[in-house]
Design a protein around this motif. Structure first.
Motif, mmCIF file in Angstrom:
data_model
loop_
_atom_site.group_PDB
_atom_site.id
_atom_site.type_symbol
_atom_site.label_atom_id
_atom_site.label_comp_id
_atom_site.label_asym_id
_atom_site.label_seq_id
_atom_site.Cartn_x
_atom_site.Cartn_y
_atom_site.Cartn_z
ATOM 1 N N UNK A 94 49.144 21.474 63.654
ATOM 2 C CA UNK A 94 49.817 20.201 63.807
ATOM 3 C C UNK A 94 51.291 20.373 64.126
ATOM 4 N N UNK A 95 51.824 21.565 63.822
ATOM 5 C CA UNK A 95 53.240 21.837 64.032
ATOM 6 C C UNK A 95 53.651 21.598 65.480
ATOM 7 N N UNK A 96 52.783 21.978 66.420
ATOM 8 C CA UNK A 96 53.129 21.883 67.843
ATOM 9 C C UNK A 96 53.091 20.445 68.348
ATOM 10 N N UNK A 97 52.413 19.534 67.674
ATOM 11 C CA UNK A 97 52.324 18.148 68.137
ATOM 12 C C UNK A 97 53.538 17.317 67.746
ATOM 13 N N UNK A 98 54.250 17.712 66.721
ATOM 14 C CA UNK A 98 55.350 16.899 66.224
ATOM 15 C C UNK A 98 56.514 16.786 67.185
ATOM 16 N N UNK A 99 56.928 17.892 67.760
ATOM 17 C CA UNK A 99 58.108 17.876 68.622
ATOM 18 C C UNK A 99 57.910 17.079 69.913
ATOM 19 N N UNK A 100 56.755 17.163 70.578
ATOM 20 C CA UNK A 100 56.572 16.294 71.755
ATOM 21 C C UNK A 100 56.571 14.803 71.401
ATOM 22 N N UNK A 101 56.078 14.463 70.235
ATOM 23 C CA UNK A 101 56.088 13.059 69.823
ATOM 24 C C UNK A 101 57.516 12.600 69.565
ATOM 25 N N UNK A 102 58.309 13.453 68.917
ATOM 26 C CA UNK A 102 59.713 13.120 68.680
ATOM 27 C C UNK A 102 60.454 12.977 70.012
ATOM 28 N N UNK A 103 60.230 13.917 70.911
ATOM 29 C CA UNK A 103 60.896 13.872 72.216
ATOM 30 C C UNK A 103 60.477 12.640 73.009
ATOM 31 N N UNK A 104 59.192 12.305 72.971
ATOM 32 C CA UNK A 104 58.710 11.125 73.702
ATOM 33 C C UNK A 104 59.340 9.852 73.147
ATOM 34 N N UNK A 105 59.440 9.763 71.825
ATOM 35 C CA UNK A 105 60.042 8.560 71.253
ATOM 36 C C UNK A 105 61.514 8.447 71.622
ATOM 37 N N UNK A 106 62.218 9.564 71.687
ATOM 38 C CA UNK A 106 63.624 9.525 72.075
ATOM 39 C C UNK A 106 63.791 9.168 73.549
ATOM 40 N N UNK A 107 62.941 9.728 74.411
ATOM 41 C CA UNK A 107 63.012 9.401 75.840
ATOM 42 C C UNK A 107 62.689 7.930 76.058
ATOM 43 N N UNK A 108 61.686 7.422 75.375
ATOM 44 C CA UNK A 108 61.343 6.001 75.486
ATOM 45 C C UNK A 108 62.515 5.143 75.010
ATOM 46 N N UNK A 109 63.165 5.569 73.942
ATOM 47 C CA UNK A 109 64.333 4.833 73.455
ATOM 48 C C UNK A 109 65.448 4.788 74.482
ATOM 49 N N UNK A 110 65.727 5.920 75.132
ATOM 50 C CA UNK A 110 66.756 5.952 76.175
ATOM 51 C C UNK A 110 66.378 5.068 77.361
ATOM 52 N N UNK A 111 65.120 5.133 77.775
ATOM 53 C CA UNK A 111 64.671 4.297 78.900
ATOM 54 C C UNK A 111 64.761 2.809 78.568
ATOM 55 N N UNK A 112 64.434 2.458 77.335
ATOM 56 C CA UNK A 112 64.542 1.055 76.926
ATOM 57 C C UNK A 112 66.006 0.601 76.884
ATOM 58 N N UNK A 113 66.909 1.508 76.526
ATOM 59 C CA UNK A 113 68.334 1.169 76.553
ATOM 60 C C UNK A 113 68.801 0.917 77.983
ATOM 61 N N UNK A 114 68.369 1.761 78.896
ATOM 62 C CA UNK A 114 68.720 1.562 80.311
ATOM 63 C C UNK A 114 68.130 0.251 80.812
ATOM 64 N N UNK A 115 66.897 -0.039 80.434
ATOM 65 C CA UNK A 115 66.248 -1.280 80.858
ATOM 66 C C UNK A 115 66.987 -2.497 80.298
ATOM 67 N N UNK A 116 67.479 -2.396 79.083
ATOM 68 C CA UNK A 116 68.263 -3.483 78.502
ATOM 69 C C UNK A 116 69.519 -3.734 79.326
#
Length: 100
Positions: free
Chosen positions: A1-23
């Motif tokens: 499970x260790x390897x799945x955590x970091x991509x999920x964290x990175x995806x949530x951060x990228x989505x957050x940045x994209x939503x900020x740009x969209x705002x």
């Protein structure tokens, strides 16, 4: 499970940045409607195309007032903030739990 955590964290951060740009795209587009720029301008067309998917559902629910006040950008930004402050932290916390 260790390897799945970091991509999920990175995806949530990228989505957050994209939503900020969209705002910001929605805010800029709303401000531009006050000054009535040339509708054939490529920048105006790009801003319209980028912001319209977020505004369309709210324009169906909330019609423009008689004075021409369109509240759909406000509701779209509120929905984006709900995702950014409500759902993305949960996703990031889940990723951090998986990476332990």
């Amino acid at each position: 499970m260790y390897a799945l955590g970091y991509p999920i964290i990175a995806a949530s951060q990228v989505i957050g940045y994209l939503l900020t740009v969209w705002t910001w795209v929605i805010i800029i587009n709303a401000v531009l409607t006050w000054v009535r720029p040339d509708p054939g301008n490529p920048i105006v067309l790009a801003l319209d195309r980028l912001s319209e998917p977020a505004l369309r559902p709210f324009r169906r629910w909330v019609p423009a007032w008689q004075v021409g006040l369109d509240l759909s950008p406000l509701f779209a930004i509120l929905a984006i903030q709900l995702v950014q402050r409500g759902i993305l932290p949960i996703l990031e916390r889940f990723g951090r739990e998986l990476s332990r």
